[in-house]
Design a protein around this motif. Sequence first.
Motif, short mmCIF file in Angstrom:
data_model
loop_
_atom_site.label_atom_id
_atom_site.label_comp_id
_atom_site.label_asym_id
_atom_site.label_seq_id
_atom_site.Cartn_x
_atom_site.Cartn_y
_atom_site.Cartn_z
N MET A 120 2.85 -1.53 4.98
CA MET A 120 2.25 -2.62 5.63
C MET A 120 1.55 -2.22 6.98
O MET A 120 1.89 -1.15 7.27
N LYS A 121 0.43 -2.58 7.14
CA LYS A 121 -0.28 -2.37 8.33
C LYS A 121 0.09 -3.52 9.22
O LYS A 121 -0.40 -4.48 9.05
N ILE A 122 0.69 -3.04 10.52
CA ILE A 122 1.04 -3.81 11.47
C ILE A 122 0.20 -3.56 12.75
O ILE A 122 0.36 -2.26 13.30
N ALA A 123 -0.25 -4.70 13.42
CA ALA A 123 -0.74 -4.50 14.83
C ALA A 123 0.48 -4.98 15.74
O ALA A 123 0.89 -5.96 15.48
N ASN A 164 8.19 -0.86 8.69
CA ASN A 164 7.44 0.14 7.97
C ASN A 164 8.34 1.28 7.75
O ASN A 164 8.10 1.99 6.60
N GLU A 165 9.44 1.66 8.15
CA GLU A 165 10.47 2.54 7.87
C GLU A 165 11.10 2.12 6.64
O GLU A 165 11.33 2.83 5.63
N LYS A 166 11.43 0.96 6.48
CA LYS A 166 11.94 0.31 5.51
C LYS A 166 11.07 0.15 4.39
O LYS A 166 11.51 0.24 3.36
N GLN A 167 9.97 -0.35 4.64
CA GLN A 167 9.08 -0.83 3.47
C GLN A 167 8.32 0.48 2.81
O GLN A 167 8.04 0.26 1.70
N GLY A 168 8.56 1.51 3.39
CA GLY A 168 7.77 2.71 3.00
C GLY A 168 6.43 3.08 3.85
O GLY A 168 6.52 2.55 4.71
N PRO A 169 5.74 3.81 3.20
CA PRO A 169 4.36 4.33 3.89
C PRO A 169 3.62 2.79 4.66
O PRO A 169 3.23 2.03 3.85
N GLY A 170 3.48 3.04 5.64
CA GLY A 170 2.53 2.11 6.30
C GLY A 170 2.04 2.58 7.73
O GLY A 170 1.95 3.77 7.89
N GLU A 171 1.41 1.48 8.44
CA GLU A 171 0.54 2.05 9.64
C GLU A 171 1.15 1.05 10.82
O GLU A 171 0.70 -0.14 10.58
N THR A 200 12.42 -10.14 8.56
CA THR A 200 12.36 -9.34 7.05
C THR A 200 11.24 -9.83 6.58
O THR A 200 10.64 -10.96 6.40
N ILE A 201 10.76 -8.82 5.77
CA ILE A 201 9.37 -9.10 4.91
C ILE A 201 9.71 -8.60 3.60
O ILE A 201 10.17 -7.42 3.43
N GLU A 202 9.59 -9.23 2.49
CA GLU A 202 9.75 -8.90 1.40
C GLU A 202 8.58 -9.86 0.23
O GLU A 202 8.49 -11.03 0.50
N GLY A 203 7.93 -9.04 -0.69
CA GLY A 203 7.20 -9.71 -1.70
C GLY A 203 6.13 -10.44 -1.19
O GLY A 203 5.83 -11.55 -1.62
N GLY A 204 5.45 -9.87 0.08
CA GLY A 204 4.32 -10.53 0.70
C GLY A 204 4.73 -11.92 1.55
O GLY A 204 3.71 -12.55 1.99
N LYS A 205 5.96 -12.11 1.69
CA LYS A 205 6.34 -13.13 2.54
C LYS A 205 7.12 -12.69 3.47
O LYS A 205 7.86 -11.77 3.33
#
Length: 250
Positions: free
Chosen positions: A1-4, A50-57, A148-153
């Motif tokens: 995910m890209k998180i600000a 981002n650590e849980k979801q995988g590569p992100g910023e 929590t973030i899963e499946g775009g929600k």
Amino acid sequence: MKIAVCIKRTPDSESRFKVAASGAGIDETGLKFDIDDFAGYAVETALQLNEKQGPGETVVYALGPDSVQETLRKAMSMGAERGVQLKADAIPVDGIAIAKALAAELGDGGFDLILFGKHAFDTSHGVVGTAVADLLGLPCVTAATQLTIEGGKGTARRELEGAAELVEFSLPAVVTIDEGIARPRYPSLKGIMAAKKKPLESKPAQLGAARITMRKTELPSDRPAGRIIGEGAAAVPELVRLLQTEAKVL
């Protein structure tokens, strides 16, 4: 995910504060500044997601003079990939003016999630995050204690008085973070050294017109000294009388 993550530089809450000579703010001389506590929770939440979801910023933003670069570097030493300073000579008191500057910057960033602290220690307005969400037309969840973030929600837990609620929302979204969600990590020496090489961009803040100004600042009045009125049951009548006639709480 890209998180600000939008963060703020605030004085240490344990500091001894003095009113500035202008009478409309605090004297910053000798004060220690750091990432605001709630903003620190938001940074840690983004890093863990981002650590849980995988590569992100994770990108951190701060509005203010060049002194906020130190705050951005600390967030990057925790693990954020880059930082952006929205440069302004001073941080307005008007949260809507700040929100307009942030929304102008974040709108085209392609972020899946925008995080804020629930409110900043120095103002406690709690306005900026919700105003940014409104300006960008995004769903907003406030004061999340779990996320929590899963499946775009996303699913967020909010603590209420005597209860709690679970809120589901679609991405992209804005979430403000409450305490208890995550303890901010301490930057490691490796992280501190790495942060010096990470990109930190500085650009002028597109502030909206400030409609709120600070006219006067006052410190709380000193609390009166306590009194000992007696011991044991014999002191109860006098205590009740004072609570009725002086404290006026009965």
